[in-house]
Design a protein around this motif. Structure first.
Motif: not given
Length: 200
Positions: A89-95, A99-116
């Motif tokens: 997950v990468t944040l891209v500024a206007a310029d 900035t690569v986001v730390s994987p510790d700050s998010y997770r994948l919610e596995v779902d066949l139809h609606r992964p989040r």
């Protein structure tokens, strides 16, 4: 929002031989020699159509999804399933700064139809004003053709055969999917990934 296919399906993963067999059984004629390239192009087209109608990636590969804002500050539905992993997950500024986001700050919610993508804490990372976030993820049922559910495999073969047998048409024929193809994929279209709020 923009979804980009980063890696293409390798030619070796496409069921060219299965399509040849299907065409012989369905049409009763011998295929012209050296048609593998043509059959591969019809398979890729059929896969693209099926994936577009179902919001499912059939064969696993890398995608990048760029968006300017979260629909929900706590979780964001992804536009395609099934998702095997979040690569970055990468944040891209206007310029253009990234900035690569730390994987510790998010997770994948596995779902066949609606992964989040779900925040590990109170909220997903703040997207810079005028910038965007780019989510790189791997989606698909697997790397091999046999990993794809049988009804979706059959739908691809039927549609690719339709493209092959009508390859010389002028495009004025009936629009829409053949009935058999539409029937095979119907259950996979039951829940659409709209990227919206909540668990519809």
């Amino acid at each position: 929002m923009m979804l980009t296919e980063v890696t293409a399906v390798p030619g070796a993963a496409l069921p060219v031989e299965a399509l040849k067999e299907h065409l012989r059984l369905g049409s009763g004629f011998a295929l012209a020699p050296a048609q593998d390239g043509l059959l591969e192009s019809h398979l890729r087209a059929a896969i693209s159509v099926i994936e577009g109608r179902t919001a499912k990636a059939l064969l696993e590969r890398r995608f990048e999804w760029a968006l300017a804002g979260w629909r929900d500050p706590v979780e964001q539905a992804l536009p395609l399933g099934p998702v095997a992993r979040i690569a970055a997950v990468t944040l891209v500024a206007a310029d253009g700064g990234q900035t690569v986001v730390s994987p510790d700050s998010y997770r994948l919610e596995v779902d066949l139809h609606r992964p989040r993508l779900v925040a590990a804490g109170m909220a997903l990372p703040l997207i810079p004003s005028g910038g965007r976030v780019v989510i790189a993820f791997d989606a698909g049922f697997g790397l091999g053709w046999t990993d794809v559910p049988a009804d979706l495999r059959q739908a691809v073969l039927l549609l690719a055969a339709e493209f092959y047998e009508h390859r010389h048409d002028d495009g004025s024929g009936q629009a829409g999917l053949p009935f058999a193809v539409a029937t095979l994929i119907e259950r996979w279209r039951a829940v659409r990934l709209l990227g919206g709020r909540g668990r519809r």
